[in-house]
Write an enzyme that holds these catalytic residues in place. Sequence first.
Site, PDB file in Angstrom:
ATOM      1  N   ASP A  96       0.880  -1.163   0.000  1.00  0.00           N
ATOM      2  CA  ASP A  96       0.000   0.000   0.000  1.00  0.00           C
ATOM      3  C   ASP A  96       0.922   1.218   0.000  1.00  0.00           C
ATOM      4  O   ASP A  96       1.593   1.504   0.998  1.00  0.00           O
ATOM      5  CB  ASP A  96      -0.888  -0.009   1.250  1.00  0.00           C
ATOM      6  CG  ASP A  96      -1.818   1.199   1.306  1.00  0.00           C
ATOM      7  OD1 ASP A  96      -1.574   2.194   0.575  1.00  0.00           O
ATOM      8  OD2 ASP A  96      -2.787   1.156   2.091  1.00  0.00           O
ATOM      9  N   VAL A  97       0.946   1.943  -1.126  1.00  0.00           N
ATOM     10  CA  VAL A  97       1.927   3.032  -1.264  1.00  0.00           C
ATOM     11  C   VAL A  97       1.722   4.146  -0.246  1.00  0.00           C
ATOM     12  O   VAL A  97       2.638   4.911   0.040  1.00  0.00           O
ATOM     13  CB  VAL A  97       1.928   3.634  -2.698  1.00  0.00           C
ATOM     14  CG1 VAL A  97       2.365   2.620  -3.727  1.00  0.00           C
ATOM     15  CG2 VAL A  97       0.569   4.255  -3.047  1.00  0.00           C
TER      16      VAL A  97
ATOM     17  N   ASN B 168       3.214   5.217  -9.827  1.00  0.00           N
ATOM     18  CA  ASN B 168       2.069   5.194 -10.744  1.00  0.00           C
ATOM     19  C   ASN B 168       0.734   4.937 -10.036  1.00  0.00           C
ATOM     20  O   ASN B 168      -0.309   5.335 -10.535  1.00  0.00           O
ATOM     21  CB  ASN B 168       2.340   4.106 -11.798  1.00  0.00           C
ATOM     22  CG  ASN B 168       1.105   3.709 -12.561  1.00  0.00           C
ATOM     23  OD1 ASN B 168       0.712   4.369 -13.521  1.00  0.00           O
ATOM     24  ND2 ASN B 168       0.454   2.624 -12.139  1.00  0.00           N
TER      25      ASN B 168
ATOM     26  N   TYR C 223      -8.716  14.350  -6.930  1.00  0.00           N
ATOM     27  CA  TYR C 223      -7.804  13.741  -7.910  1.00  0.00           C
ATOM     28  C   TYR C 223      -6.993  14.821  -8.624  1.00  0.00           C
ATOM     29  O   TYR C 223      -5.770  14.712  -8.741  1.00  0.00           O
ATOM     30  CB  TYR C 223      -8.624  12.918  -8.915  1.00  0.00           C
ATOM     31  CG  TYR C 223      -7.786  12.289 -10.005  1.00  0.00           C
ATOM     32  CD1 TYR C 223      -7.090  11.105  -9.766  1.00  0.00           C
ATOM     33  CD2 TYR C 223      -7.695  12.860 -11.271  1.00  0.00           C
ATOM     34  CE1 TYR C 223      -6.318  10.519 -10.765  1.00  0.00           C
ATOM     35  CE2 TYR C 223      -6.926  12.286 -12.271  1.00  0.00           C
ATOM     36  CZ  TYR C 223      -6.238  11.104 -12.010  1.00  0.00           C
ATOM     37  OH  TYR C 223      -5.470  10.544 -13.004  1.00  0.00           O
TER      38      TYR C 223
ATOM     39  N   LYS D 108      -2.901  15.382  -8.606  1.00  0.00           N
ATOM     40  CA  LYS D 108      -2.077  15.311  -9.821  1.00  0.00           C
ATOM     41  C   LYS D 108      -1.287  16.611 -10.028  1.00  0.00           C
ATOM     42  O   LYS D 108      -0.168  16.577 -10.544  1.00  0.00           O
ATOM     43  CB  LYS D 108      -2.955  14.966 -11.019  1.00  0.00           C
ATOM     44  CG  LYS D 108      -3.512  13.554 -10.943  1.00  0.00           C
ATOM     45  CD  LYS D 108      -2.386  12.539 -11.060  1.00  0.00           C
ATOM     46  CE  LYS D 108      -2.641  11.224 -10.425  1.00  0.00           C
ATOM     47  NZ  LYS D 108      -1.535  10.272 -10.563  1.00  0.00           N
TER      48      LYS D 108
HETATM   49  N1  NAD Z   1      -6.196   6.190 -17.428  1.00  0.00           N
HETATM   50  C1  NAD Z   1      -6.119   7.482 -17.694  1.00  0.00           C
HETATM   51  O1  NAD Z   1      -6.835   8.021 -18.578  1.00  0.00           O
HETATM   52  C2  NAD Z   1      -5.152   8.362 -16.936  1.00  0.00           C
HETATM   53  C3  NAD Z   1      -5.057   9.703 -17.309  1.00  0.00           C
HETATM   54  C4  NAD Z   1      -4.167  10.525 -16.643  1.00  0.00           C
HETATM   55  C5  NAD Z   1      -3.385  10.012 -15.625  1.00  0.00           C
HETATM   56  N2  NAD Z   1      -3.498   8.703 -15.276  1.00  0.00           N
HETATM   57  C6  NAD Z   1      -2.624   8.237 -14.188  1.00  0.00           C
HETATM   58  O2  NAD Z   1      -1.957   7.045 -14.581  1.00  0.00           O
HETATM   59  C7  NAD Z   1      -1.799   6.184 -13.448  1.00  0.00           C
HETATM   60  C8  NAD Z   1      -2.397   4.825 -13.742  1.00  0.00           C
HETATM   61  O3  NAD Z   1      -3.760   4.982 -14.093  1.00  0.00           O
HETATM   62  P1  NAD Z   1      -4.641   3.728 -14.543  1.00  0.00           P
HETATM   63  O4  NAD Z   1      -5.768   4.267 -15.339  1.00  0.00           O
HETATM   64  O5  NAD Z   1      -3.775   2.676 -15.114  1.00  0.00           O
HETATM   65  O6  NAD Z   1      -5.204   3.248 -13.119  1.00  0.00           O
HETATM   66  P2  NAD Z   1      -5.973   1.901 -12.709  1.00  0.00           P
HETATM   67  O7  NAD Z   1      -7.047   2.307 -11.769  1.00  0.00           O
HETATM   68  O8  NAD Z   1      -6.339   1.110 -13.929  1.00  0.00           O
HETATM   69  O9  NAD Z   1      -4.848   1.077 -11.910  1.00  0.00           O
HETATM   70  C9  NAD Z   1      -4.354   1.570 -10.701  1.00  0.00           C
HETATM   71  C10 NAD Z   1      -3.562   0.474  -9.995  1.00  0.00           C
HETATM   72  O10 NAD Z   1      -3.091   1.037  -8.761  1.00  0.00           O
HETATM   73  C11 NAD Z   1      -3.335   0.115  -7.719  1.00  0.00           C
HETATM   74  N3  NAD Z   1      -3.486   0.818  -6.444  1.00  0.00           N
HETATM   75  C12 NAD Z   1      -4.524   1.570  -6.005  1.00  0.00           C
HETATM   76  N4  NAD Z   1      -4.291   2.027  -4.776  1.00  0.00           N
HETATM   77  C13 NAD Z   1      -3.076   1.548  -4.399  1.00  0.00           C
HETATM   78  C14 NAD Z   1      -2.294   1.649  -3.230  1.00  0.00           C
HETATM   79  N5  NAD Z   1      -2.740   2.325  -2.144  1.00  0.00           N
HETATM   80  N6  NAD Z   1      -1.084   1.043  -3.187  1.00  0.00           N
HETATM   81  C15 NAD Z   1      -0.633   0.332  -4.260  1.00  0.00           C
HETATM   82  N7  NAD Z   1      -1.340   0.188  -5.400  1.00  0.00           N
HETATM   83  C16 NAD Z   1      -2.556   0.785  -5.462  1.00  0.00           C
HETATM   84  C17 NAD Z   1      -4.620  -0.613  -8.127  1.00  0.00           C
HETATM   85  O11 NAD Z   1      -4.743  -1.862  -7.470  1.00  0.00           O
HETATM   86  C18 NAD Z   1      -4.406  -0.743  -9.645  1.00  0.00           C
HETATM   87  O12 NAD Z   1      -3.709  -1.932  -9.960  1.00  0.00           O
HETATM   88  C19 NAD Z   1      -2.443   6.913 -12.270  1.00  0.00           C
HETATM   89  O13 NAD Z   1      -1.466   7.638 -11.564  1.00  0.00           O
HETATM   90  C20 NAD Z   1      -3.416   7.857 -12.945  1.00  0.00           C
HETATM   91  O14 NAD Z   1      -3.701   8.980 -12.153  1.00  0.00           O
HETATM   92  C21 NAD Z   1      -4.364   7.865 -15.897  1.00  0.00           C
END
Ligand code: NAD
Length: 258
Positions: free
Chosen positions: A67-68, A94, A164, A168
């Site tokens: 858990d980060v 991430n 959120y 960010k």
């Molecule tokens: N998908 C998009 O359109 C998008 C756009 C901009 C930024 N982002 C950023 O990219 C990154 C990844 O996004 P995504 O869409 O792949 O997310 P996602 O929700 O598909 O995956 C997130 C992962 O993080 C893990 N996670 C959640 N809380 C955690 C914790 N406390 N400790 C450890 N792991 C934890 C989850 O289990 C999951 O595997 C994030 O930082 C998100 O803010 C995504």
Amino acid sequence: MPHPLDGKVAIVTGASSGIGRAIATSFAAEGATVVIADLTTEPVEGGESTMGIITRAGGTASFVKTDVGRWEEIDALITQTVERHGRLDVMVNNAATYSGTGLLETSGAQWDEVLRVNLTGMFNGCKRAVQQMLTQEPRNEARGRLINLGSQQGIVTCPGDTPYGVSKAGAIYITRQIAVDYAKDLIVCNCISPGKIVTGAAGLAQDPARLENARRRTPWPRFGRPEDVANAAVFLASDRATFITGSNLVVDGGWLAG
Ligand SMILES: NC(=O)c1ccc[n+]([C@@H]2O[C@H](COP(=O)([O-])OP(=O)(O)OC[C@H]3O[C@@H](n4cnc5c(N)ncnc54)[C@H](O)[C@@H]3O)[C@@H](O)[C@H]2O)c1
């Protein structure tokens, strides 16, 4: 043929799903030893685990339940990685979570949880990684590299998710601060800010109002794929990007240019 990440040891948080999963599998394909740090091994989007994909392709990976948002778990993750692999070359912060709420709808508990995972989690990952990297000899000029995941919604407003967007914006800021403070120590720190990338469980990813907003804002005629972000991460993790530090690389199909 040599690969750009040959011999590097990388941790990717939130690597069981979506963008983190693509970064971890791309890093392994490009030669890195990868440590997957997540709450679970189950991808949000379903399918094979990240570890399964990497090992089936002949790469090297391990999973550490983390858990980060908890300092002691990030501390154990990095201690364990260095004990097993000797050093930490790349830390990818991430992992993130969402509330889907605006200012008035956000409870104190929701605010605390989004900030705990997204921002305190990033602080924990950066701090513990820098502590480790400062003890390492430089390799090809850098002692280590940090890659933080921001978002276009840390720069422009995030309709319907105030905590959120704030988290960010913090990711972009902490990247710059670390890059400046630790450049003299040869630690490289960059941010990647994705636009709309198709990830997540079908229900959430298909919210019609959000998709319509993203479609209007994205000039490129498709949404992003996790691999689009992973390609940027491979570059920033490689020795080709050493004089690039403190930058925020947007991977958004032109969203922020509009
Ligand atoms: N998908 C998009 O359109 C998008 C756009 C901009 C930024 N982002 C950023 O990219 C990154 C990844 O996004 P995504 O869409 O792949 O997310 P996602 O929700 O598909 O995956 C997130 C992962 O993080 C893990 N996670 C959640 N809380 C955690 C914790 N406390 N400790 C450890 N792991 C934890 C989850 O289990 C999951 O595997 C994030 O930082 C998100 O803010 C995504």
